[in-house]
Every structure is written in C-alpha cells, then in structure tokens.
Design an enzyme around this catalytic site. Sequence first.
Site, PDB file in Angstrom:
ATOM      1  CD  GLU A 162     -10.630  -3.349   9.076  1.00 24.48           C
ATOM      2  OE1 GLU A 162      -9.983  -4.193   8.413  1.00 24.48           O
ATOM      3  OE2 GLU A 162     -10.792  -2.183   8.695  1.00 24.48           O
TER       4      GLU A 162
ATOM      5  CG  ASP B 125      -6.453  -2.134   8.453  1.00 28.00           C
ATOM      6  OD1 ASP B 125      -5.578  -1.593   9.151  1.00 28.00           O
ATOM      7  OD2 ASP B 125      -7.607  -1.696   8.352  1.00 28.00           O
TER       8      ASP B 125
ATOM      9  CB  CYS C 192      -2.548   1.485   4.355  1.00 25.76           C
ATOM     10  SG  CYS C 192      -3.153  -0.154   4.805  1.00 25.76           S
ATOM     11  CG  ASP C 193      -7.745  -0.209   4.966  1.00 24.77           C
ATOM     12  OD1 ASP C 193      -7.351  -0.107   3.790  1.00 24.77           O
ATOM     13  OD2 ASP C 193      -8.313  -1.212   5.405  1.00 24.77           O
ATOM     14  CE  LYS C 194      -8.896   1.391  10.142  1.00 21.04           C
ATOM     15  NZ  LYS C 194      -8.615   0.389   9.106  1.00 21.04           N
TER      16      LYS C 194
ATOM     17  CB  CYS D  48      -0.894   0.052   1.229  1.00 21.93           C
ATOM     18  SG  CYS D  48      -1.420  -1.520   1.892  1.00 21.93           S
TER      19      CYS D  48
ATOM     20  CB  SER E 258     -11.907  -5.996   6.206  1.00 27.65           C
ATOM     21  OG  SER E 258     -11.392  -5.731   4.932  1.00 27.65           O
TER      22      SER E 258
ATOM     23  CB  CYS F 193      -6.863  -3.971  -0.742  1.00 27.78           C
ATOM     24  SG  CYS F 193      -5.847  -4.711   0.556  1.00 27.78           S
TER      25      CYS F 193
END
Length: 574
Positions: A451, A88, A129-131, A56, A477, A201
């Site tokens: 998650e 994650d 990435c996610d956060k 990521c 997720s 992702c």
Amino acid sequence: MDAKTFDKARLPSRHVTVGPSRAPHRSYYYAMGLTREEIDQPFVGVATCWNEAAPCNISLGRQAQVVKKGVAAAHGTPREFTTITVTDGIAMGHQGMKSSLVSREVIADSVELTMRGHCYDALVGLAGCDKSLPGMMMAMCRLNVPSIFIYGGSILPGTFHGKPVTVQDVFEAVGMHSVGDMSDEDLEELEQVACPSAGACGAQFTANTMATVSEAIGLALPYSAGAPAPYEFRDRFCMAAGEKVMSLIAQQVRPRDIVTRKALENAATVVAASGGSTNAALHLPAIAHECGIEFDLFDVAEIFRKTPYIADLKPGGRYVAKDMFEAGGVPLLMKTLLEHGYMHGDCLTVTGRTIAENMAHVLWNPDQDVVRPADNPITPTGGVVGLKGNLAPDGAIVKVAGMANQSFSGPARCFDSEEECFAAVSERQYKEGDVLVIRYEGPRGGPGMREMLSTTAALYGQGMGDKVALITDGRFSGATRGFCVGHVGPEAATGGPIGLLRDGDVITLDAVAGRLDVSLSDDELAERRKAWQPRETDFRSGALWKYAQGVGPARDGAVTHPGGAAETESYADQ
C-alpha cells in the site's frame, strides 16, 4: 440444546474423540482439564488474531473468552487458538509493508491447518486488522464447516485542537510538516491523541470496509460489525456468536451455503455504497475463489458502477464507524439498499434467516445524516470505480468518494519503487499536473503488493492531493484519498504496460468512463516490450520469495492456490 443432539459420526472431531483407538488422543484432552462430557461434545475452534502489534488486535483475546462462554452455554467445547497479523498502519511506508498481503494467505493457511490437524467441527473467527478479516473469512469458506465471523471493532476517534481526528490525519500531517505547515510540537501532540483506544482504524478504511462486508455477505451477526472495540456491548455479540454456531452445526449450515454469487454481489454493493476501500476488490475475488466461484475485479467493478454512494464516511466524508453504528449500523445501510433494489434479499445468513428476513424489523432512522436513503445518494454511482484501457488491460481501481473531479490527464513520472517516489514527493521534486507512476510493487513484483498511504498522504498534506494523480500496480490504503489508481494489471513484473512507460508519456484517467490509457499506439507498446527485461527481486528466499512464486494476478484476488473449484472433497466432509 443438548450435546446428545449431535451425532459425532458426521463431525470431523470423531477422528480424535470416538472409539478405543482414540484413547491416546482423549488423554491429551483430559490433561487439559476436559471432562468426558466435554470430549463428547462438538469441538468449536475459536480463532483470534490477538497480538500486541497494534490496537486493532489488542481486545480480541478478551472477546474470545466471551465467545467460549457462548459455545459452552450451548453444550459445545471451545478450543481457542491464535494466528498472526501484520498491521498495515505500522508496516506502512517501508519494506515491512511487503508482508501485509502475504499475511492474508498465512492467516487463512494457519487457521486451515489448525482446524484440520485437530479436527474441529466449527469455527468462530475474530479479526481486527485489514488482512486478518478477509484471511479469516477465506479460511471459513475453504474449510466449509459451520462458521461465524466476528469483527473486533473499530477504534474511537481522537480529538486534536477541538476537532475529531483519525490516524489518516497523522499520515497527512507528515506531509504538512514536510512543507512547514505543521510544527514539531503539533505533530507530536497529534500523534499522541489520534488513536485513543483499542480497535481498528476508525474510518471506512479496509478493516471497517471488510467488517461491513462480513454482515452483507452473511457470515456475521447483524449489527456486530459496527460496535467500537471498547464498548462492553460487544460482549453480547460474542456470546450470541458462540451460542449460534452450535445451532449452525445442528442444522449443518455452512459458509458455502451462505457465500454465493448473490452474496458476493451484496458485499460489493455495501463497499460501493459506503465509499469503502479499494482493497475490497482484491479480497472479494479471493473469498469467492475459496468457494469455487468466479468473481473477479471486473465483476466487482460492475457492481460498483451501478451502486449509489450513500454513507458519508471518512476518508472522503465526515463520519467514522462509531457514528454509523450509533445511527443504525450496517443494517441501516443494507435496509435502504434492499428497499431500493440494490441487494438480493433471498441470501441466507448465519442467523439461519435471509437478508430480507433480517432486515424486516430494521427501522429507518430519520434523525441522522450518516447514511442517506438510496434514492437520495451523495453521488449516483459508487464510491469506488473500476477502470480498463491500454494501460490496464486486466483492470485497475480508484476510490472516487468525495472527489469533485473524476478525470485527469498529464505526463508520467516513473518510479520503480515506493521509496523512490516518496523521496521525490518529500523533496517536492514533481510538478502540478504530473501522473506519478509507482511500478514493480504488484503481488509478484513487490513481492507483496504494498500500500502507498505514506506517499499519498504526504501529497495531500502538501496540498497537492487533487493537483497530481498517482497510479501503481501496488495497492492503496483505505485511508488514501485523491486521484490514486491501484491494482493496475498486468503488473510490471509480468510485462504489463505499466512497466513500459517512460517519463513524459501522457496518461489519461477517466473514472466516469472507466478508462485508464496512455497515448501510445499498440505498435509503440509492442516495440517497447521487445526491449523490456524482467526485473529481479531482492527477495531470493523465505516467505516473500515463496509467495512470489505462486501468487496470481490482482484481477483474481492475488490468490496462491487452485481454490474451491479444484476440490474433490472439502475438509467438512472428510
């Protein structure tokens, strides 16, 4: 644009560059090779989440160099710095996942501290990435200096036995392997081919959901969220962002001019329309909080309720982010939503123009089926739905994109941690029709609101994804699919009803009606509450302990400070 255009008397960097008393400060800049002209120019923080933790983030350092070229070309002085990420996909399924949501706060805090400590005048933030995406946007709104957000881009899909695959397939393959439906050799081959490049992702999981949000909320340049990480084409967006932030300084266009309530509603709209991650219902209230705007889970859910689901994206659909970019990108999605009255066109963006002005030259692409016209949706209501009931007085959330059945009723099977539930699933110690309950995984109780992708993917891999339901005060997720309800509030650790459940209690979930209930009366719940005792966490010190002491409920975004509403003066005005 000439550096003389800027009056340093109005910019934060005056505190470290202007006047005889700042000679010691300037000496440090000379030590780093800056010229007097560069010291006299506005300072632009170029913040990245580059690291070697996961694909990521691996391309962010290279992209930052192009941003810096853009800043310098427009007569600004870029100052690069990095912050953390917790990825994650690697943190998933074990205790490391407790660090994930906490990292969002650390990212926002560390960017704030770096900017404040060195008095930078503007910010270009790159995240992958996610956060890190919401964390970076939260920092921009908190600081309120001219800012542009850049997504690092998505990963390319892999190929397994002639079919496209993502990391979601690998997580679900673990469940298939556990019941003998996949061989050791195929699992090993799949894990080696599923993630073939740099990037986050690839489907409409949390990273791509929040990247889509960045354009819709107005903090990112049009089309910049869609280009995959390996595409050299991304350099155009990075260069343009570096140049454009300089004009935002000149015009003093700031994030809170852009992130209004209408802009937040636009952001929630694209999440629902794209079948995005339920985590957006946590991150949008947190971004709003930084601006001093009240916009909680129920506000997000109301937008979800009336928004059509039109982008056929995984995990519920057929396509990945690369496909939507090549079909026309996030602007294609926004264009049809705007034309059919689902978005506010008068919201300002970092281009200096409104959403409607940005969309004026976007043409509909009839030769694609990734995004449908908003008047011909996949389903008439959004891909994500808010729930409320006697089991969730403070709300809950479920992703329904791709689900044929949107109601479920069954007996509870209660687990006080994800590990307990995953062990039961791995050993097939559950029955068709059960409602699996994972509690004490909320923001405070976890701590960190983990998650549950390992558990939900294992269920799907076992062929039980649509035969059981799962509810939790933790999170899911963006790759989760099936009847999985998260963010149940109040959480068990604060005495919420989910902590009062017992095995066999009948739970009813109805995504059409927006309800989550247990067949217990108010008197029965009150009687159980008398016997309930708070559950001690195993984390008695360190960052997770500190987070648990101050974190608020998921309904309000699981935030850790009073927010913009409590400010007397923002950093940008000091």
